[in-house]
Design an enzyme around this catalytic site. Structure first.
Site, mmCIF file in Angstrom:
data_model
loop_
_atom_site.group_PDB
_atom_site.id
_atom_site.type_symbol
_atom_site.label_atom_id
_atom_site.label_comp_id
_atom_site.label_asym_id
_atom_site.label_seq_id
_atom_site.Cartn_x
_atom_site.Cartn_y
_atom_site.Cartn_z
ATOM 1 N N CYS A 1 0.843 -1.208 0.000
ATOM 2 C CA CYS A 1 0.000 0.000 0.000
ATOM 3 C C CYS A 1 0.877 1.255 0.000
ATOM 4 C CB CYS A 1 -0.929 -0.030 1.211
ATOM 5 S SG CYS A 1 -1.821 1.507 1.502
ATOM 6 N N CYS B 1 -0.048 4.000 2.539
ATOM 7 C CA CYS B 1 0.312 3.588 3.897
ATOM 8 C C CYS B 1 1.736 4.015 4.240
ATOM 9 C CB CYS B 1 0.179 2.073 4.054
ATOM 10 S SG CYS B 1 -1.500 1.428 3.828
#
Length: 325
Positions: free
Chosen positions: A79, A82
């Site tokens: 991700c 993230c």
């Protein structure tokens, strides 16, 4: 604080009043047990950010949330957002010096937790306060938004659940101990507000109503007393109602303002916020004169119970304006 389209109002709406009191009591018991077992000492700043898996979730998140709000960062190695958000959450958690903790959960390795929280995409950030889960935001967030979120979490933890946070070992903080925040003075109405909460918890609704009114008599703008009074009066109104009969009357008399008002009160107590609002807005459109005004006033009172910043209240206000004009 309004991260994306989520809200913190679930901590203070009527459906959570009793649960909040029970959670506060459990939090106090858990803290007492920790102290009895010799826990609760100073911790290292590194211990404020932890990796959590399914096996340790109850111990590392639920139990810890009885002392400090635990922010949960759902992330994954693949991700990209993230990789921007997680370091920011970690830095701010350490900066808050024990007033919040951060639990990092890898969704690839903990699919069950991802499903239990209803995660649709990552990054997703939740919090657990005294055992109660709260959605905070999904996707990227800036530092100012996260600070506002943390500030409100700390406030909710302190005011609603009595959470005191964790003591951080000053010697282990890089650069020495952070400057201590000035202690807040005890408010002049704390004793009355606490008496009102205890009356609510014991089922003495009349006592709670009076205690909140006593505060508002001296301080008409006190937000905690205004919210508490709205909640207590609503509980008082539904106390003697026969739910089955109320709903039967409302179904048979769609233009009867009193019948719809009573049913809306029950809707809200049961946690059906949008049903309560929708019912009264439809009744406003069907009625006129004094009956319409009575429905409008009750709807505004229910807005107070849920909270002015709640997205459901904002949407209902727009719908009410359309119905009136």
């Amino acid at each position: 604080m309004q991260p994306r389209n989520m809200s913190m109002s679930g901590v203070v709406d009527l459906a959570a009043v009793k649960a909040a009191q029970e959670a506060k009591a459990k939090a106090e018991q858990a803290r007492a047990e920790t102290a009895r077992q010799g826990g609760g000492g100073a911790i290292s700043p590194a211990d404020l950010v932890i990796d959590v898996d399914e096996a340790g979730f109850e111990r590392d998140v639920l139990q810890r949330s009885t002392a400090v709000p635990v922010v949960i960062d759902f992330w994954a190695e693949w991700c990209e957002p993230c990789k921007q958000l997680s370091p920011l959450l970690e830095r701010l958690t350490v900066e808050y010096n024990g007033r919040v903790m951060l639990a990092k959960i890898d969704v690839d390795a903990n699919q069950m937790l991802m499903q239990q929280f209803g995660i649709q995409g990552i990054p997703a950030v939740f919090a657990v306060v005294a055992g109660q889960a709260l959605p905070l935001f999904q996707g990227a967030a800036g530092e100012e938004q996260i600070r506002q979120t943390f500030d409100q979490l700390v406030q909710v933890g302190e005011q609603r659940f009595g959470l005191t946070g964790l003591t951080v070992d000053a010697d282990a903080v890089p650069g020495g101990a952070p400057e201590a925040a000035p202690e807040e003075a005890v408010g002049p109405y704390d004793a009355l507000l606490e008496a009102a909460v205890q009356a609510l918890d014991s089922g003495d609704l009349a006592g709670a109503v009076q205690a909140y009114k006593n505060v508002l008599a001296d301080d008409p703008g006190n937000p905690e007393a205004a919210l508490g009074l709205a909640q207590a009066e609503l509980l008082q109104r539904v106390q003697g109602l026969d739910p089955q009969q109320v709903r039967k009357d409302a179904a048979e008399k769609p233009r009867d303002a009193a019948a719809q008002i009573a049913a809306a009160d029950l809707d809200l107590v049961g946690g059906h916020v949008e049903d309560a609002f929708g019912r009264l807005i439809e009744t406003v459109a069907r009625t006129a004169g004094d009956e319409r005004d009575a429905v409008r006033v009750r709807l505004l009172e229910l807005f107070e119970v849920v909270g002015a910043e709640d997205p459901r209240v904002i949407a209902a206000r727009r719908a009410l304006a359309r119905a009136l004009f």
